[in-house]
Design an enzyme around this catalytic site. Sequence first.
Site, PDB file in Angstrom:
ATOM      1  N   HIS A  70     -45.339  -3.875  10.643  1.00  0.00           N
ATOM      2  CA  HIS A  70     -45.992  -2.567  10.538  1.00  0.00           C
ATOM      3  C   HIS A  70     -45.762  -1.783  11.821  1.00  0.00           C
ATOM      4  O   HIS A  70     -45.871  -2.354  12.899  1.00  0.00           O
ATOM      5  CB  HIS A  70     -47.493  -2.760  10.333  1.00  0.00           C
ATOM      6  CG  HIS A  70     -48.246  -1.455  10.311  1.00  0.00           C
ATOM      7  ND1 HIS A  70     -48.221  -0.619   9.220  1.00  0.00           N
ATOM      8  CD2 HIS A  70     -48.990  -0.840  11.258  1.00  0.00           C
ATOM      9  CE1 HIS A  70     -48.950   0.460   9.499  1.00  0.00           C
ATOM     10  NE2 HIS A  70     -49.422   0.348  10.731  1.00  0.00           N
ATOM     11  N   GLU A 104     -24.347  20.114 -15.721  1.00  0.00           N
ATOM     12  CA  GLU A 104     -24.289  18.729 -16.216  1.00  0.00           C
ATOM     13  C   GLU A 104     -24.329  18.735 -17.742  1.00  0.00           C
ATOM     14  O   GLU A 104     -25.147  19.421 -18.344  1.00  0.00           O
ATOM     15  CB  GLU A 104     -25.458  17.928 -15.619  1.00  0.00           C
ATOM     16  CG  GLU A 104     -25.772  16.607 -16.287  1.00  0.00           C
ATOM     17  CD  GLU A 104     -24.642  15.577 -16.264  1.00  0.00           C
ATOM     18  OE1 GLU A 104     -24.016  15.390 -15.206  1.00  0.00           O
ATOM     19  OE2 GLU A 104     -24.390  14.968 -17.317  1.00  0.00           O
ATOM     20  N   ASP A 154     -11.954  -1.107  -9.334  1.00  0.00           N
ATOM     21  CA  ASP A 154     -12.052   0.024 -10.277  1.00  0.00           C
ATOM     22  C   ASP A 154     -11.083  -0.074 -11.456  1.00  0.00           C
ATOM     23  O   ASP A 154     -11.273   0.615 -12.447  1.00  0.00           O
ATOM     24  CB  ASP A 154     -11.769   1.353  -9.547  1.00  0.00           C
ATOM     25  CG  ASP A 154     -12.904   1.774  -8.630  1.00  0.00           C
ATOM     26  OD1 ASP A 154     -13.867   0.993  -8.462  1.00  0.00           O
ATOM     27  OD2 ASP A 154     -12.828   2.883  -8.066  1.00  0.00           O
ATOM     28  N   GLY A 188     -16.427  12.078 -13.076  1.00  0.00           N
ATOM     29  CA  GLY A 188     -16.118  10.652 -13.172  1.00  0.00           C
ATOM     30  C   GLY A 188     -14.716  10.354 -12.668  1.00  0.00           C
ATOM     31  O   GLY A 188     -13.979  11.256 -12.254  1.00  0.00           O
ATOM     32  N   ARG A 189     -14.384   9.072 -12.667  1.00  0.00           N
ATOM     33  CA  ARG A 189     -13.062   8.638 -12.231  1.00  0.00           C
ATOM     34  C   ARG A 189     -12.474   7.725 -13.294  1.00  0.00           C
ATOM     35  O   ARG A 189     -13.200   7.197 -14.141  1.00  0.00           O
ATOM     36  CB  ARG A 189     -13.160   7.902 -10.879  1.00  0.00           C
ATOM     37  CG  ARG A 189     -13.633   8.815  -9.750  1.00  0.00           C
ATOM     38  CD  ARG A 189     -13.755   8.064  -8.434  1.00  0.00           C
ATOM     39  NE  ARG A 189     -12.500   7.537  -7.945  1.00  0.00           N
ATOM     40  CZ  ARG A 189     -11.595   8.223  -7.235  1.00  0.00           C
ATOM     41  NH1 ARG A 189     -11.824   9.493  -6.929  1.00  0.00           N
ATOM     42  NH2 ARG A 189     -10.474   7.658  -6.828  1.00  0.00           N
ATOM     43  N   ALA A 247     -23.397  16.062 -12.641  1.00  0.00           N
ATOM     44  CA  ALA A 247     -24.526  15.713 -11.759  1.00  0.00           C
ATOM     45  C   ALA A 247     -24.565  14.212 -11.523  1.00  0.00           C
ATOM     46  O   ALA A 247     -25.596  13.557 -11.650  1.00  0.00           O
ATOM     47  CB  ALA A 247     -25.835  16.189 -12.371  1.00  0.00           C
ATOM     48  N   GLY A 248     -23.377  13.650 -11.215  1.00  0.00           N
ATOM     49  CA  GLY A 248     -23.306  12.228 -10.869  1.00  0.00           C
ATOM     50  C   GLY A 248     -23.344  12.071  -9.360  1.00  0.00           C
ATOM     51  O   GLY A 248     -23.789  12.970  -8.631  1.00  0.00           O
ATOM     52  N   VAL A 249     -22.859  10.923  -8.902  1.00  0.00           N
ATOM     53  CA  VAL A 249     -22.964  10.607  -7.473  1.00  0.00           C
ATOM     54  C   VAL A 249     -22.166  11.586  -6.614  1.00  0.00           C
ATOM     55  O   VAL A 249     -22.672  12.131  -5.633  1.00  0.00           O
ATOM     56  CB  VAL A 249     -22.458   9.174  -7.222  1.00  0.00           C
ATOM     57  CG1 VAL A 249     -22.817   8.731  -5.835  1.00  0.00           C
ATOM     58  CG2 VAL A 249     -23.038   8.216  -8.224  1.00  0.00           C
ATOM     59  N   GLU A 307       0.851  -1.202   0.000  1.00  0.00           N
ATOM     60  CA  GLU A 307       0.000   0.000   0.000  1.00  0.00           C
ATOM     61  C   GLU A 307       0.882   1.246   0.000  1.00  0.00           C
ATOM     62  O   GLU A 307       1.770   1.377   0.828  1.00  0.00           O
ATOM     63  CB  GLU A 307      -0.916  -0.020   1.233  1.00  0.00           C
ATOM     64  CG  GLU A 307      -1.699   1.260   1.471  1.00  0.00           C
ATOM     65  CD  GLU A 307      -2.553   1.698   0.283  1.00  0.00           C
ATOM     66  OE1 GLU A 307      -3.427   0.941  -0.141  1.00  0.00           O
ATOM     67  OE2 GLU A 307      -2.302   2.813  -0.239  1.00  0.00           O
TER      68      GLU A 307
HETATM   69  P1  NAI Z   1     -20.327   9.840 -12.290  1.00  0.00           P
HETATM   70  O1  NAI Z   1     -19.926   9.038 -13.455  1.00  0.00           O
HETATM   71  O2  NAI Z   1     -21.269   9.310 -11.273  1.00  0.00           O
HETATM   72  O3  NAI Z   1     -20.956  11.231 -12.789  1.00  0.00           O
HETATM   73  C1  NAI Z   1     -20.260  12.113 -13.608  1.00  0.00           C
HETATM   74  C2  NAI Z   1     -21.259  13.076 -14.221  1.00  0.00           C
HETATM   75  O4  NAI Z   1     -20.536  14.091 -14.892  1.00  0.00           O
HETATM   76  C3  NAI Z   1     -22.169  12.436 -15.249  1.00  0.00           C
HETATM   77  O5  NAI Z   1     -23.485  12.850 -14.996  1.00  0.00           O
HETATM   78  C4  NAI Z   1     -21.641  12.976 -16.573  1.00  0.00           C
HETATM   79  O6  NAI Z   1     -22.644  13.068 -17.566  1.00  0.00           O
HETATM   80  C5  NAI Z   1     -21.137  14.331 -16.151  1.00  0.00           C
HETATM   81  N1  NAI Z   1     -20.108  14.902 -17.007  1.00  0.00           N
HETATM   82  C6  NAI Z   1     -19.083  14.268 -17.615  1.00  0.00           C
HETATM   83  N2  NAI Z   1     -18.310  15.170 -18.294  1.00  0.00           N
HETATM   84  C7  NAI Z   1     -18.857  16.387 -18.078  1.00  0.00           C
HETATM   85  C8  NAI Z   1     -18.516  17.703 -18.482  1.00  0.00           C
HETATM   86  N3  NAI Z   1     -17.439  17.944 -19.216  1.00  0.00           N
HETATM   87  N4  NAI Z   1     -19.308  18.729 -18.086  1.00  0.00           N
HETATM   88  C9  NAI Z   1     -20.410  18.494 -17.320  1.00  0.00           C
HETATM   89  N5  NAI Z   1     -20.771  17.265 -16.903  1.00  0.00           N
HETATM   90  C10 NAI Z   1     -19.998  16.229 -17.266  1.00  0.00           C
HETATM   91  O7  NAI Z   1     -18.928  10.290 -11.615  1.00  0.00           O
HETATM   92  P2  NAI Z   1     -18.601  10.894 -10.197  1.00  0.00           P
HETATM   93  O8  NAI Z   1     -19.794  11.498  -9.563  1.00  0.00           O
HETATM   94  O9  NAI Z   1     -17.390  11.739 -10.403  1.00  0.00           O
HETATM   95  O10 NAI Z   1     -18.204   9.606  -9.371  1.00  0.00           O
HETATM   96  C11 NAI Z   1     -17.074   8.827  -9.778  1.00  0.00           C
HETATM   97  C12 NAI Z   1     -17.268   7.381  -9.418  1.00  0.00           C
HETATM   98  O11 NAI Z   1     -17.272   7.226  -8.016  1.00  0.00           O
HETATM   99  C13 NAI Z   1     -18.552   6.812  -9.959  1.00  0.00           C
HETATM  100  O12 NAI Z   1     -18.278   5.612 -10.615  1.00  0.00           O
HETATM  101  C14 NAI Z   1     -19.395   6.581  -8.749  1.00  0.00           C
HETATM  102  O13 NAI Z   1     -20.198   5.423  -8.884  1.00  0.00           O
HETATM  103  C15 NAI Z   1     -18.375   6.424  -7.628  1.00  0.00           C
HETATM  104  N6  NAI Z   1     -18.952   6.928  -6.401  1.00  0.00           N
HETATM  105  C16 NAI Z   1     -19.926   6.203  -5.792  1.00  0.00           C
HETATM  106  C17 NAI Z   1     -20.539   6.670  -4.662  1.00  0.00           C
HETATM  107  C18 NAI Z   1     -21.626   5.871  -4.053  1.00  0.00           C
HETATM  108  O14 NAI Z   1     -21.750   4.697  -4.365  1.00  0.00           O
HETATM  109  N7  NAI Z   1     -22.464   6.443  -3.202  1.00  0.00           N
HETATM  110  C19 NAI Z   1     -20.165   7.941  -4.058  1.00  0.00           C
HETATM  111  C20 NAI Z   1     -19.169   8.644  -4.792  1.00  0.00           C
HETATM  112  C21 NAI Z   1     -18.579   8.136  -5.909  1.00  0.00           C
END
Ligand code: NAI
Length: 470
Positions: A448, A205, A316, A275-276, A183-185, A34
């Site tokens: 309930h 978004e 990942d 995204g990542r 507007a992702g997670v 690590e």
């Molecule tokens: P995401 O993939 O969830 O969302 C990224 C968003 O950015 C999408 O809606 C996409 O359409 C938008 N986007 C992409 N390029 C853009 C641009 N140039 N301008 C404007 N919008 C754009 O990615 P996020 O939120 O960064 O998360 C990364 C990863 O981490 C995801 O795979 C997610 O599942 C994971 N994660 C999971 C969590 C959970 O399970 N609660 C919490 C945080 C992250």
Amino acid sequence: MAKTYDVIIIGSGPGGYVCAIKAAQLGLKVAVVEKRPTFGGTCLNVGCIPSKALLSVSEKFHEAKEAFATFGISCGKPKIDVAAMQAFKRSVVEANVKGIAFLFRKNGIDSYQGVGRILEPGRVLVSPENDAQITLEGEAIVIATGSTVAPLPGIDIDEEAILSSTGALDLDRVPKSLAVIGAGVIGLELGSVWRRLGAEVTVIEYLDRILPGMDGEVGKVLQRELKKQGFAFRLGRKVTAAKVMKSGVSLTMVPSAGEGAEETLKAEKVLVAIGRRPFTEGLGLEDIGLETDAQGRIPVDENFETAISGIYAIGDVIAGPMLAHKAEEEGVAVAEILAGLPGEVNHDVIPAVVYTAPEVAAVGQSEEALKEAGVTYKKGNFSFMANGRARAMGQAAGFVKILADAETDRVLGAHIVGPMAGELIHEIAVLMEFGGSAEDLARTCHAHPTLSEAVREAAMAAAYGAPIHS
Ligand code: NAI
């Protein structure tokens, strides 16, 4: 003399550490490499765990501010002490990462701090920051190095004015305004933290909807609820430039479709959450001839083995949703395979949770995916407005949706927006693992008053076309 192991795991995030513990439980001699000073990877150190601490605190703050009066509680205007909140977050992270160290000791797992580089199948060079390099030998190597923030071309993340999720978890005061790109997670969760604490939050978004990976109906309801909380949305926009000024950042955006005027938005802080991408730097993949695909992912077969025999990859860095629990499942499967047992992951039943308020949870197929695949399905919806427990909690926004095969009634997917959605989803995940039908769930007695009754009622709606309470 090189140290010899059955398996060397590179990375101690949820994929790597779970793989290590399971392999040790199955009798294998395990080493973990690590590069961070603590175990747990992004999830425990700068991801899931710290964000949930801030989400929990900010939700309580918001409730005290907005809902206590309705409940008849008066305690004055709540104030947030950001330093104390951050100290709480750090204590939560510390307890979790120490927990992994304890589990490693308990299971006799050796750990090495430093960057791991694969010299050839069976040999890993560990380069600690301030110590001599050592070479480890192992029958198998598991790559579990996770992912890192995807950059936005032309926009430099300085973690001061323009933040990644790491910087947005660590602010020492509430910004006056926060622009979130994506507007992702991550965007919606961290946007929620700072919005609830008082920041003006605008989410930009690229697409014309939020949470594009999830069911459309869910996205619409969540967007409506977040708007009520004061979120502003600029959908169908792409950011083309960011200029850091003395008092914040000026963002330039244009309609993603191409046509339309340029707009500017000024915000004190900007969070880039688009995204990542897989993290494989320093592993030496080029030198051993292990190729990645166009998205930087490592291709693996059904046993998670890469193109090079004896080298495996999970989490990942391979295809599939970037979720901690998906990586954990793959870690367990690889440990079992290495111990000579059948190990497999049902990628069709991986739940997903978004920890906003209301929470969002999903498992299986969305309506959009079923339509695209030409599957005929039945749909059962049930609103939390008709659920006694949700009303008693003052959290009746949202609904449960269950999708079942039109012919066999087998449940194919479920989507929930509402209180404790991330907990409720698991009874449907278990049902799906057993190939259960909507009627199986509809005929199961539920206590309930519980939120789970809404899940049962949605199953009734899918199975019989009629729930009892609506
Ligand atoms: P995401 O993939 O969830 O969302 C990224 C968003 O950015 C999408 O809606 C996409 O359409 C938008 N986007 C992409 N390029 C853009 C641009 N140039 N301008 C404007 N919008 C754009 O990615 P996020 O939120 O960064 O998360 C990364 C990863 O981490 C995801 O795979 C997610 O599942 C994971 N994660 C999971 C969590 C959970 O399970 N609660 C919490 C945080 C992250």
